[in-house]
Design a protein around this motif. Structure first.
Motif, PDB file in Angstrom:
ATOM      1  N   GLY A   1      -6.662  -4.275  -8.206  1.00 51.21           N
ATOM      2  CA  GLY A   1      -5.400  -3.863  -7.574  1.00 51.21           C
ATOM      3  C   GLY A   1      -4.614  -2.945  -8.498  1.00 51.21           C
ATOM      4  O   GLY A   1      -4.783  -2.990  -9.713  1.00 51.21           O
TER       5      GLY A   1
ATOM      6  N   SER B   1       0.837  -1.220   0.000  1.00 51.78           N
ATOM      7  CA  SER B   1       0.000   0.000   0.000  1.00 51.78           C
ATOM      8  C   SER B   1       0.859   1.252   0.000  1.00 51.78           C
ATOM      9  O   SER B   1       0.515   2.255  -0.632  1.00 51.78           O
TER      10      SER B   1
ATOM     11  N   VAL C   1      -6.041 -10.146  -5.003  1.00 51.77           N
ATOM     12  CA  VAL C   1      -5.465  -9.356  -3.916  1.00 51.77           C
ATOM     13  C   VAL C   1      -5.231 -10.297  -2.738  1.00 51.77           C
ATOM     14  O   VAL C   1      -6.086 -11.122  -2.415  1.00 51.77           O
TER      15      VAL C   1
ATOM     16  N   CYS D   1      -2.147  -4.894  -2.391  1.00 56.31           N
ATOM     17  CA  CYS D   1      -2.706  -3.573  -2.085  1.00 56.31           C
ATOM     18  C   CYS D   1      -4.114  -3.519  -2.644  1.00 56.31           C
ATOM     19  O   CYS D   1      -4.403  -4.144  -3.660  1.00 56.31           O
ATOM     20  N   ILE D   2      -4.981  -2.777  -1.971  1.00 58.64           N
ATOM     21  CA  ILE D   2      -6.335  -2.560  -2.488  1.00 58.64           C
ATOM     22  C   ILE D   2      -6.439  -1.133  -3.002  1.00 58.64           C
ATOM     23  O   ILE D   2      -5.954  -0.210  -2.356  1.00 58.64           O
TER      24      ILE D   2
ATOM     25  N   ASP E   1      -1.814  -8.650  -6.461  1.00 61.83           N
ATOM     26  CA  ASP E   1      -1.554  -7.353  -5.817  1.00 61.83           C
ATOM     27  C   ASP E   1      -1.507  -7.512  -4.305  1.00 61.83           C
ATOM     28  O   ASP E   1      -2.325  -8.238  -3.725  1.00 61.83           O
TER      29      ASP E   1
END
Lengths: 111, 408
Positions: free
Chosen positions: B330, B122, B353, B322-323, B320
């Protein structure tokens, strides 16, 4: 006190205005390699009022020259003062400080 | 002759900072990056590294100090993670826009809340568009190699951009692995002893750094930055070629693993690639047509290399860490899909994700991503992206029914 006007209006006009500068002319990181180059740029474009000096009332005291926060007031050889409108932001401090009320601020649209 | 040593990634990158004879280190400690500034402070205190160590009061100050150091032509290094990078955010843009080739190691960490000191990507994604060259490491050797390479590429007068070296917090930062340290003489052949910088601040040659950009100049300034940043890819690759010649380890913007003729390819960044290699090996042994793509160069994005690497694949599964809340999937997924958009034979791209906030991603989760990815490519899915390792069946990563548009 100041000895001479920095640039005549004619000299300033010879310099490139922003509209002539392309992205290819930008120095790496926007660095300005010449010191004091602000004097060579039109930085007063966004002014909404400009000062008008009345030589009849002026006593050449030089307070406008001294108080201008942008050093936009030039001292002329005849002892009077002239505002460099390429640099003046129109703040009105010169008009406020003038003991002779020789400077008035007028709207940019007015002639 | 290089020397075989056992180091964690945090200490491995410090060795690169030391061998690069860095002039200024300004850093603020934050988990999981703490070992990096600790070790560098120790090196400076013990005289192993002749640098100015500035113990700043925040990450915002760390990057500001590095900008100042870089402006006078010093070789500057900093490091942070997660929320520290967020606090630094404003100055991250300033460093790249003023073209200061600072090197920054990020030990990737999740963002709060809930408070998490553990790994995900993130923090990376919040600085995606800041104009820094960004690379990912899979292991501790790469943490050393990328850090050393970063100085050389960033400082190249044809580049002059700062470089972020990403490695996964804890997974790499705190784990000791065997790796090679080169001889100083080899490093000196690769990296100039001192940085050459024609715009270094000097009282005898006054100039302005960080001038005001009025509306009639700002756009030109940004376009010239973007053109130079895109062009830096050539020098990035050149740097890796020369690194390979001296040290024998070759790196690429996009690195396929057993991807030859693979119908399904998994694409990810960072240390998870090492686990995924095991999964690919197992699946290949079983005769499955699978491969792996390690995306090393995150910025500038290697569009052409990616297209070439996946041109024969049917499905690309993007993982990914990260959101992107409410977004198209992602961040890596949406970049990959848009990079491939318009290809003559565009592979299907499926987004996953997982591994958020330090959640372990074991072999079985990566196997699931392959298998479920193929299924989604075939049959489609209600969800905008798929998830791995979440307790409870995930439903609702989708738009509510109904369309609201002005009446015609």
């Amino acid at each position: 006190m100041a000895t001479k006007a920095r640039k005549t209006k004619a000299a300033v006009k010879k310099l490139r205005t922003a509209s002539e500068v392309t992205w290819r002319d930008m120095e790496v990181g926007g660095i300005l390699t010449d010191a004091g180059s602000a004097a060579l740029r039109r930085t007063g474009d966004w002014r909404s009022e400009r000062p008008i000096l009345d030589k009849e009332k002026c006593n050449k005291c030089g307070l406008c020259w001294l108080y201008c926060p942008d050093a936009a007031v030039d001292a002329c050889e005849d002892g009077y003062y002239e505002v460099n409108l390429y640099s003046c932001k129109g703040c009105g401090i010169c008009a406020e400080i003038c003991p002779k009320e020789a400077i008035t601020m007028i709207e940019e649209e007015e002639e | 002759m290089s020397k075989r040593v056992a180091l964690e990634a945090s200490h491995a990158c410090c060795e690169a900072v030391r061998m690069a004879d860095t002039d200024v280190v300004a850093a603020y400690p934050i988990t999981p990056q703490t070992h990096v500034p600790e070790r560098l402070a120790e090196m400076v205190a013990d005289g192993e590294l002749d640098a100015e160590y500035i113990p700043v009061e925040s990450e915002h100050s760390a990057m500001s100090a590095c900008c100042g150091a870089s402006a006078v032509g010093a070789r500057a290094f900093t490091t942070t993670a997660g929320v520290g990078l967020e606090l630094m955010h404003e100055v991250v843009y300033i460093a790249s826009s003023m073209r200061y080739p600072i090197v920054m190691v990020i030990c990737n960490r999740a963002l709060s809340a809930p408070l998490s000191v553990w790994c995900d990507h993130s923090d990376v994604m919040s600085v995606r568009d800041t104009g820094w060259i960004q690379v990912f490491c899979q292991n501790n050797q790469e943490a050393f190699d990328m850090t050393l390479w970063a100085f050389r590429v960033g400082e190249d007068p044809k580049v002059l951009f700062p470089v972020m070296v990403h490695f996964d917090g804890f997974t790499l930062s705190h784990v000791t692995e065997a790796m090679f340290l080169p001889e100083q003489e080899e490093v000196d052949r690769f990296l100039p002893k001192k940085r050459q910088y024609q715009f270094a601040l000097d009282p005898d040659k006054p100039m302005t750094h960080g001038a005001f950009g009025p509306p009639d100049m700002y756009t030109e300034s940004k376009i010239s930055q973007e053109v130079a940043f895109r062009k830096s890819k050539e020098l990035i690759i050149q740097g890796w070629k020369e690194f390979g010649k001296i040290f024998g380890r070759y790196y690429y913007p996009v690195e396929p693993y057993r991807a030859e003729g693979a119908k399904t390819m998994l694409l990810m960044m960072g240390s998870l690639n090492e686990t995924a290699k095991l999964v690919v090996d197992r699946k290949r042994e079983k005769g499955e047509s699978v491969g792996l793509i390690n995306l090393r160069l995150w910025r500038p994005f290697p569009f052409e290399e990616l297209r070439q690497a996946v041109k024969d694949a049917e499905t690309i599964v993007v993982f990914d860490r990260c959101i992107s809340f409410g977004g198209p999937g992602g961040p890596v997924f949406s970049e990959v899909r848009s990079a491939l958009y318009g290809m003559e034979r565009m592979p299907k791209v499926v987004g996953f994700v997982g591994g958020l906030g330090g959640r372990d991603v074991p072999i079985k989760d990566i196997e699931y991503a392959f298998d479920r990815g193929r299924e989604v490519a075939e049959k489609g899915s209600e969800e905008i992206f798929e998830t791995v390792g979440v307790r409870g069946k995930v439903e609702g990563i989708r738009e509510p029914k109904g369309v609201y548009l002005p009446a015609k």
